[in-house]
Design a protein around this motif. Structure first.
Motif, PDB file in Angstrom:
ATOM      1  N   LYS A 154       0.255 -14.426  -3.210  1.00  8.09           N
ATOM      2  CA  LYS A 154       1.200 -14.508  -2.094  1.00  8.09           C
ATOM      3  C   LYS A 154       1.439 -13.131  -1.475  1.00  8.09           C
ATOM      4  CE  LYS A 154       5.727 -14.831  -2.577  1.00  8.09           C
ATOM      5  NZ  LYS A 154       7.044 -15.305  -2.978  1.00  8.09           N
ATOM      6  N   VAL A 155       1.676 -12.135  -2.327  1.00  4.61           N
ATOM      7  CA  VAL A 155       1.970 -10.786  -1.824  1.00  4.61           C
ATOM      8  C   VAL A 155       0.744 -10.205  -1.124  1.00  4.61           C
ATOM      9  CG1 VAL A 155       2.557  -8.430  -2.502  1.00  4.61           C
ATOM     10  CG2 VAL A 155       3.798 -10.347  -3.502  1.00  4.61           C
ATOM     11  N   VAL A 156      -0.408 -10.262  -1.755  1.00  3.98           N
ATOM     12  CA  VAL A 156      -1.624  -9.710  -1.165  1.00  3.98           C
ATOM     13  C   VAL A 156      -1.973 -10.455   0.127  1.00  3.98           C
ATOM     14  CG1 VAL A 156      -4.120  -9.430  -1.517  1.00  3.98           C
ATOM     15  CG2 VAL A 156      -2.526  -8.762  -3.307  1.00  3.98           C
ATOM     16  N   GLY A 186      -4.678  -5.641   4.530  1.00  2.00           N
ATOM     17  CA  GLY A 186      -4.760  -5.158   3.160  1.00  2.00           C
ATOM     18  C   GLY A 186      -3.668  -4.142   2.864  1.00  2.00           C
ATOM     19  N   TYR A 187      -3.574  -3.778   1.620  1.00  2.00           N
ATOM     20  CA  TYR A 187      -2.568  -2.808   1.167  1.00  2.00           C
ATOM     21  C   TYR A 187      -3.173  -1.415   1.220  1.00  2.00           C
ATOM     22  CZ  TYR A 187       0.655  -0.299  -1.865  1.00  2.00           C
ATOM     23  OH  TYR A 187       1.555   0.610  -2.373  1.00  2.00           O
ATOM     24  N   ASP A 188      -2.458  -0.523   1.839  1.00  2.00           N
ATOM     25  CA  ASP A 188      -2.908   0.868   1.927  1.00  2.00           C
ATOM     26  C   ASP A 188      -2.121   1.688   0.909  1.00  2.00           C
ATOM     27  OD1 ASP A 188      -4.102   3.210   2.752  1.00  2.00           O
ATOM     28  OD2 ASP A 188      -2.817   3.459   4.508  1.00  2.00           O
ATOM     29  N   LEU A 189      -2.789   2.137  -0.136  1.00  2.00           N
ATOM     30  CA  LEU A 189      -2.145   2.959  -1.162  1.00  2.00           C
ATOM     31  C   LEU A 189      -1.925   4.360  -0.596  1.00  2.00           C
ATOM     32  CD1 LEU A 189      -1.136   3.242  -4.079  1.00  2.00           C
ATOM     33  CD2 LEU A 189      -3.441   3.926  -4.707  1.00  2.00           C
ATOM     34  N   ASP A 191       1.469   9.844  -0.621  1.00  4.55           N
ATOM     35  CA  ASP A 191       2.568  10.630  -0.060  1.00  4.55           C
ATOM     36  C   ASP A 191       3.795   9.756   0.167  1.00  4.55           C
ATOM     37  OD1 ASP A 191       1.411  13.312   0.183  1.00  4.55           O
ATOM     38  OD2 ASP A 191       0.089  12.400   1.667  1.00  4.55           O
ATOM     39  N   ALA A 192       3.591   8.547   0.665  1.00  3.31           N
ATOM     40  CA  ALA A 192       4.714   7.636   0.889  1.00  3.31           C
ATOM     41  C   ALA A 192       5.336   7.197  -0.440  1.00  3.31           C
ATOM     42  CB  ALA A 192       4.259   6.422   1.697  1.00  3.31           C
ATOM     43  N   LEU A 193       4.513   6.943  -1.445  1.00  2.00           N
ATOM     44  CA  LEU A 193       5.027   6.581  -2.765  1.00  2.00           C
ATOM     45  C   LEU A 193       5.816   7.736  -3.377  1.00  2.00           C
ATOM     46  CD1 LEU A 193       2.110   4.539  -4.333  1.00  2.00           C
ATOM     47  CD2 LEU A 193       4.376   3.710  -3.695  1.00  2.00           C
ATOM     48  N   PHE A 194       5.328   8.960  -3.163  1.00  2.00           N
ATOM     49  CA  PHE A 194       6.065  10.131  -3.632  1.00  2.00           C
ATOM     50  C   PHE A 194       7.461  10.143  -3.015  1.00  2.00           C
ATOM     51  CE2 PHE A 194       7.493  14.406  -2.486  1.00  2.00           C
ATOM     52  CZ  PHE A 194       7.758  14.908  -3.749  1.00  2.00           C
ATOM     53  N   GLU A 195       7.540   9.966  -1.708  1.00  2.00           N
ATOM     54  CA  GLU A 195       8.828   9.989  -1.005  1.00  2.00           C
ATOM     55  C   GLU A 195       9.745   8.867  -1.493  1.00  2.00           C
ATOM     56  OE1 GLU A 195      10.011  12.263   1.010  1.00  2.00           O
ATOM     57  OE2 GLU A 195       8.149  13.409   1.117  1.00  2.00           O
TER      58      GLU A 195
END
Length: 148
Positions: free
Chosen positions: A109-111, A117-120, A123-127
């Motif tokens: 469902k999420v994918v 698609g999901y862009d890993l 930098d955004a995850l760090f923030e």
């Protein structure tokens, strides 16, 4: 603490190989400067030494934990000759098989909700993680919350 984390992230972006094991740290003067700076920022807040050092290690771990992937991706691209996007595209049949198996309905469902698609984005995850971490530590450092 935020400035310290951002400075360390910038250092890892420039020198990703520095993101060594947390359990076997590199005792390098320039990395120790970071540790000293963060510990100094926390010192005087009434935290016992263990809590003070735990907060330092937790903050360092967030930055270092994401930074490890910078070096791993650079190495993987050098070895395979494929960019991250090319590698992911080559794995489409395996992903499709997992989705079609019906065994992972929430993942499917999420994918499936991603248009492209999901862009890993490290930098955004760090923030995102830094904000959550610092917000969560604020009441602890300010003495409003006790952790047992």
């Amino acid at each position: 603490m935020e400035l310290g984390a951002r400075t360390l992230w910038a250092l890892y972006r420039k020198h990703p190989w520095l993101a060594a094991s947390l359990t076997r740290p590199l005792f390098l003067p320039n990395l120790m400067v970071h540790g000293e700076w963060v510990l100094g920022a926390l010192d005087g807040q009434g935290l016992d030494p263990t809590m003070l050092f735990d907060i330092h290690v937790l903050l360092y771990s967030h930055v270092q934990g994401l930074a490890v992937h910078l070096e791993m991706e650079a190495h993987a691209e050098a070895v395979t000759g494929q960019s991250e996007d090319q590698w992911m595209e080559s794995r489409t049949p395996a992903l499709q098989e997992l989705v079609e198996s019906g065994r992972f309905p929430t993942f499917t469902k999420v994918v499936g909700a991603f248009e492209d698609g999901y862009d890993l984005r490290l930098d955004a995850l760090f923030e995102f993680g830094l904000k959550a971490l610092l917000d969560g530590l604020t009441s602890l450092v300010e003495g409003q919350e006790v952790v047992t």
